[in-house]
Design a protein around this motif. Structure first.
Motif, short mmCIF file in Angstrom:
data_model
loop_
_atom_site.label_atom_id
_atom_site.label_comp_id
_atom_site.label_asym_id
_atom_site.label_seq_id
_atom_site.Cartn_x
_atom_site.Cartn_y
_atom_site.Cartn_z
N PHE A 1 0.84 -1.20 0.00
CA PHE A 1 0.00 0.00 0.00
C PHE A 1 0.88 1.25 0.00
N THR A 2 0.26 2.37 -0.36
CA THR A 2 0.93 3.66 -0.39
C THR A 2 0.11 4.67 0.40
N THR A 3 0.77 5.46 1.21
CA THR A 3 0.09 6.50 1.97
C THR A 3 0.68 7.87 1.62
N ASN A 4 -0.17 8.88 1.69
CA ASN A 4 0.31 10.25 1.63
C ASN A 4 0.69 10.69 3.05
N ILE A 5 1.70 11.53 3.15
CA ILE A 5 2.18 11.99 4.46
C ILE A 5 2.26 13.51 4.47
N ALA A 6 1.75 14.09 5.54
CA ALA A 6 1.92 15.52 5.80
C ALA A 6 2.53 15.65 7.19
N ALA A 7 3.69 16.27 7.26
CA ALA A 7 4.39 16.39 8.55
C ALA A 7 4.82 17.82 8.77
N ASN A 8 4.76 18.23 10.04
CA ASN A 8 5.25 19.55 10.44
C ASN A 8 6.18 19.36 11.62
#
Length: 220
Positions: free
Chosen positions: A156-163
């Motif tokens: 599977f593939t996930t999108n990532i948003a990190a701060n």
């Protein structure tokens, strides 16, 4: 700087010589190694506060960090593959993922080693704040099963948003940084094992980063 990036710190103008000090205006542009195309940013002028307690004052603008991020993004430095053979501490199998995501356990009955491919989807955004700076990262993580014949099978593939933020301070005459994870969000982009709720995986990875990875990085 290294094999991936170079810095141009040549003078923008002649040194300005005054009775109490000399003012040097340096470029401070980071380029991908061997690629001197101007980065897509505009340098804003700034001044150093009028102080005279130290022999040398050195200031970096937000533009410098933006070109730094652009150079390393262009060079592919934010595209990382994590596997057991490349990281001795990394030992995760489909069995472990299956205990978190039941769909993985159904899809891969036989336990196989897992490989992660992390990619930045955009140039990381670096913003300067008082005594710290923040980094916004948009990317993706693709999870593979490594089969006995060394081929890989995408799970599977996930999108990532990190701060993240890095607080700066001086300790024992050294500039030190303390890393902090402010936000980590996942969303499912594609799955060969079927749809599943990503929240549990997000919480576990966030916990591992907060309790293991980041404290280890800050301790170095």
């Amino acid at each position: 700087i290294d094999d991936l990036a170079e810095i141009d710190y040549s003078l923008n103008s002649l040194p300005a010589v005054f009775r109490p000090f000399i003012d040097l205006d340096l470029k401070g542009i980071v380029y991908p190694a061997g690629n001197y195309t101007d980065p897509p940013y505009v340098a804003a002028p700034f001044t150093i506060p009028d102080q005279s307690n130290s022999m040398l004052y050195l200031a970096f603008s937000e533009y410098f960090f933006q070109t730094f991020s652009f150079a390393y993004y262009t060079a592919g430095a934010f595209n990382i593959t994590i596997a057991e053979e490349t990281c001795s501490y990394f030992n995760i199998s489909t069995e472990i993922f299956g205990s978190i995501i039941p769909e993985v356990a159904k899809y891969s009955v036989t336990p196989y080693p897992v490989m992660l491919k992390l990619m930045a989807a955009e140039i990381p955004i670096i913003s300067l704040e008082q005594d710290s700076f923040t980094v916004e990262i948009q990317g993706s993580m693709e999870v593979f099963a490594v089969l006995p014949d060394s081929t890989t099978q995408s799970l599977f593939t996930t999108n990532i948003a990190a701060n993240t933020s890095i607080a700066l301070n001086i300790f024992d005459q050294k500039l030190m940084g303390s890393l902090c994870l402010n936000r980590l969000q996942f969303s499912l982009s594609h799955s060969n094992v079927g749809f599943f709720e990503i929240l549990l995986l997000e919480n576990i990875l966030s916990y591992i980063l907060q309790t293991e990875v980041i404290p280890s990085a800050n301790g170095k």
